[in-house]
Write an enzyme that holds these catalytic residues in place. Sequence first.
Site, PDB file in Angstrom:
ATOM      1  N   ARG A  56       0.535  -1.385   0.459  1.00 37.65           N
ATOM      2  CA  ARG A  56       0.101   0.421  -0.021  1.00 37.65           C
ATOM      3  C   ARG A  56       0.926   1.512   0.429  1.00 37.65           C
ATOM      4  O   ARG A  56       2.278   1.105   0.128  1.00 37.65           O
ATOM      5  CB  ARG A  56      -0.721  -0.063   1.529  1.00 37.65           C
ATOM      6  N   ASP A 103       9.156 -10.432   7.141  1.00 42.79           N
ATOM      7  CA  ASP A 103       9.278  -9.438   7.846  1.00 42.79           C
ATOM      8  C   ASP A 103      10.920  -8.899   7.259  1.00 42.79           C
ATOM      9  O   ASP A 103      11.413  -9.259   7.644  1.00 42.79           O
ATOM     10  CB  ASP A 103       9.163  -9.529   9.431  1.00 42.79           C
ATOM     11  N   VAL A 104      10.733  -7.675   7.120  1.00 43.06           N
ATOM     12  CA  VAL A 104      12.006  -7.412   6.502  1.00 43.06           C
ATOM     13  C   VAL A 104      12.747  -7.175   7.372  1.00 43.06           C
ATOM     14  O   VAL A 104      14.384  -6.994   7.662  1.00 43.06           O
ATOM     15  CB  VAL A 104      11.402  -5.734   5.827  1.00 43.06           C
ATOM     16  N   ASN A 130      11.492   0.369   1.466  1.00 41.91           N
ATOM     17  CA  ASN A 130      10.493   1.544   1.442  1.00 41.91           C
ATOM     18  C   ASN A 130      10.423   1.198   2.541  1.00 41.91           C
ATOM     19  O   ASN A 130       9.258   2.091   3.442  1.00 41.91           O
ATOM     20  CB  ASN A 130       9.305   1.911   0.637  1.00 41.91           C
ATOM     21  N   SER A 181      13.731  10.228   5.256  1.00 45.04           N
ATOM     22  CA  SER A 181      12.071  11.172   5.289  1.00 45.04           C
ATOM     23  C   SER A 181      13.016  12.596   6.076  1.00 45.04           C
ATOM     24  O   SER A 181      14.314  12.364   6.598  1.00 45.04           O
ATOM     25  CB  SER A 181      11.491  10.434   6.734  1.00 45.04           C
ATOM     26  N   TYR A 194      11.716   6.817  15.493  1.00 48.17           N
ATOM     27  CA  TYR A 194      11.470   7.482  13.860  1.00 48.17           C
ATOM     28  C   TYR A 194      12.179   7.659  13.289  1.00 48.17           C
ATOM     29  O   TYR A 194      13.759   7.551  12.309  1.00 48.17           O
ATOM     30  CB  TYR A 194      10.301   7.482  13.337  1.00 48.17           C
ATOM     31  N   LYS A 198      15.622   6.970  10.524  1.00 49.33           N
ATOM     32  CA  LYS A 198      15.790   7.573   9.530  1.00 49.33           C
ATOM     33  C   LYS A 198      16.938   8.709   8.896  1.00 49.33           C
ATOM     34  O   LYS A 198      17.449   8.071   8.177  1.00 49.33           O
ATOM     35  CB  LYS A 198      14.850   8.349   8.902  1.00 49.33           C
ATOM     36  N   ILE A 227       2.953  12.666   3.882  1.00 50.12           N
ATOM     37  CA  ILE A 227       2.949  12.326   1.815  1.00 50.12           C
ATOM     38  C   ILE A 227       1.175  11.607   3.152  1.00 50.12           C
ATOM     39  O   ILE A 227       1.171  10.913   3.614  1.00 50.12           O
ATOM     40  CB  ILE A 227       3.485  10.691   1.658  1.00 50.12           C
TER      41      ILE A 227
HETATM   42  P1  NAD Z   1       2.318   2.523   4.867  1.00 53.57           P
HETATM   43  O1  NAD Z   1       1.735   2.336   6.213  1.00 53.57           O
HETATM   44  O2  NAD Z   1       1.129   2.897   4.434  1.00 53.57           O
HETATM   45  O3  NAD Z   1       2.911   1.435   4.070  1.00 53.57           O
HETATM   46  C1  NAD Z   1       4.209   0.724   4.779  1.00 53.57           C
HETATM   47  C2  NAD Z   1       4.110  -0.634   4.043  1.00 53.57           C
HETATM   48  O4  NAD Z   1       5.481  -0.718   5.005  1.00 53.57           O
HETATM   49  C3  NAD Z   1       3.224  -1.841   4.627  1.00 53.57           C
HETATM   50  O5  NAD Z   1       3.336  -2.280   3.125  1.00 53.57           O
HETATM   51  C4  NAD Z   1       3.363  -2.313   5.241  1.00 53.57           C
HETATM   52  O6  NAD Z   1       3.024  -3.829   5.424  1.00 53.57           O
HETATM   53  C5  NAD Z   1       5.208  -2.642   5.066  1.00 53.57           C
HETATM   54  N1  NAD Z   1       5.678  -2.622   6.514  1.00 53.57           N
HETATM   55  C6  NAD Z   1       6.193  -2.280   7.672  1.00 53.57           C
HETATM   56  N2  NAD Z   1       6.704  -3.076   8.646  1.00 53.57           N
HETATM   57  C7  NAD Z   1       6.817  -4.349   7.709  1.00 53.57           C
HETATM   58  C8  NAD Z   1       8.196  -5.721   7.834  1.00 53.57           C
HETATM   59  N3  NAD Z   1       8.487  -5.536   9.708  1.00 53.57           N
HETATM   60  N4  NAD Z   1       8.069  -5.947   7.041  1.00 53.57           N
HETATM   61  C9  NAD Z   1       7.486  -6.207   5.819  1.00 53.57           C
HETATM   62  N5  NAD Z   1       6.932  -4.601   5.485  1.00 53.57           N
HETATM   63  C10 NAD Z   1       6.975  -3.832   6.120  1.00 53.57           C
HETATM   64  O7  NAD Z   1       3.473   4.025   5.003  1.00 53.57           O
HETATM   65  P2  NAD Z   1       4.156   5.157   3.638  1.00 53.57           P
HETATM   66  O8  NAD Z   1       3.382   6.331   4.830  1.00 53.57           O
HETATM   67  O9  NAD Z   1       3.529   4.038   2.333  1.00 53.57           O
HETATM   68  O10 NAD Z   1       5.346   4.712   3.813  1.00 53.57           O
HETATM   69  C11 NAD Z   1       6.164   4.338   2.992  1.00 53.57           C
HETATM   70  C12 NAD Z   1       7.933   4.802   3.949  1.00 53.57           C
HETATM   71  O11 NAD Z   1       8.371   6.199   3.422  1.00 53.57           O
HETATM   72  C13 NAD Z   1       8.229   4.756   5.359  1.00 53.57           C
HETATM   73  O12 NAD Z   1       9.601   3.685   5.490  1.00 53.57           O
HETATM   74  C14 NAD Z   1       7.885   5.272   5.933  1.00 53.57           C
HETATM   75  O13 NAD Z   1       8.332   5.613   6.989  1.00 53.57           O
HETATM   76  C15 NAD Z   1       8.676   6.737   4.710  1.00 53.57           C
HETATM   77  N6  NAD Z   1       7.796   8.192   4.798  1.00 53.57           N
HETATM   78  C16 NAD Z   1       6.667   8.373   4.652  1.00 53.57           C
HETATM   79  C17 NAD Z   1       6.220   9.378   5.295  1.00 53.57           C
HETATM   80  C18 NAD Z   1       4.249   9.670   5.059  1.00 53.57           C
HETATM   81  O14 NAD Z   1       3.870  10.692   5.329  1.00 53.57           O
HETATM   82  N7  NAD Z   1       3.371   9.086   4.658  1.00 53.57           N
HETATM   83  C19 NAD Z   1       6.698  10.880   4.836  1.00 53.57           C
HETATM   84  C20 NAD Z   1       8.764  10.295   5.864  1.00 53.57           C
HETATM   85  C21 NAD Z   1       8.529   8.876   4.961  1.00 53.57           C
END
Ligand code: NAD
Length: 286
Positions: A56, A103-104, A130, A181, A194, A198, A227
């Site tokens: 997602r 699980d990453v 990601n 981030s 967090y 990052k 985002i």
């Molecule tokens: P999200 O929560 O919608 O998606 C996160 C994804 O990571 C999901 O698919 C989830 O299943 C997967 N995930 C989580 N833990 C996991 C694990 N242990 N093993 C495998 N998969 C795992 O988040 P997002 O907003 O799409 O974020 C994606 C990336 O972008 C992340 O690294 C987040 O830190 C970074 N980010 C997001 C934002 C934001 O505003 N949304 C801002 C800066 C950085």
Amino acid sequence: MGQAHSAGPVEGPAAPRYSSLRRHAWISLPLSDTTTEAANGRFLEDKVALVTGASRGIGRAVALELASRGARVACVASLVENAVDTARLCSERTEGARPYGVDVADTALVDQLVREVRKEMGGLDVLVNNAGITRDQLILRMTEDDFDRVIAVNLKGTWNFIKAAARTLMKSSGRIVNIASVVGITGNAGQANYAASKAGVLGLTRSVAKELAGRNVCVNAVAPGFIDTDMTAAIDDTTRAEIVRSIPLERIGAPQEIATATAFLAGPAGAYITGQTLVVDGGLSL
Ligand code: NAD
């Protein structure tokens, strides 16, 4: 090859000999071919990409973008069933996408998964780390588990995939894009775990960039701002409005905007960029 020499200035005595760059797979195309590929947008044709957290949000947008550019995408989620839909959508753009689950944070399982991807998909050219989580809490209330788990997924998870894939990427002159981030640069109250994870990803990116440059692997980070995904969905309307006011471009970003930046770094346009952080935040961190 003749086309590469067609423009006047390239033929001067100081011009680099195109043939001397042939060993670099990403820039070995005649210039006209590169232009054609960029024009039709499928500049990752014949490449295999692996995207974590692809179920997602940003990860899904990245997987779809890379597939639109011609890559066969290994879509990795924590559970394989969560990656099936993204893989199906990727296959509508380029055949051959596959769903995977891991699980990453699990080093041994990540190693095993990368081997499987390599075998089943015939190699690996682009790795996008990601997957990420938040467990926000002020430092006085943050538990050891809150800290450890965020570091384990966001930082060690990224290291796990780089470690498992490095040898293969060295053979393919590949690319690594780590999704960090802006909080890793600016810090943020309530996100000590967090932000530390990052910031760690940024240091990891620069170090591995130096290590792998000799093998023509480019390693970069994309640092998103705020985002619109499930990760930020729980933020209440008042806080959301405050955040928007603090963003110079006065809006929240879309996952696709991170995906486009990631594809740029993964494609031929990123061939001379390594160890960098591309901030995509509407000016939030200015
Ligand atoms: P999200 O929560 O919608 O998606 C996160 C994804 O990571 C999901 O698919 C989830 O299943 C997967 N995930 C989580 N833990 C996991 C694990 N242990 N093993 C495998 N998969 C795992 O988040 P997002 O907003 O799409 O974020 C994606 C990336 O972008 C992340 O690294 C987040 O830190 C970074 N980010 C997001 C934002 C934001 O505003 N949304 C801002 C800066 C950085």
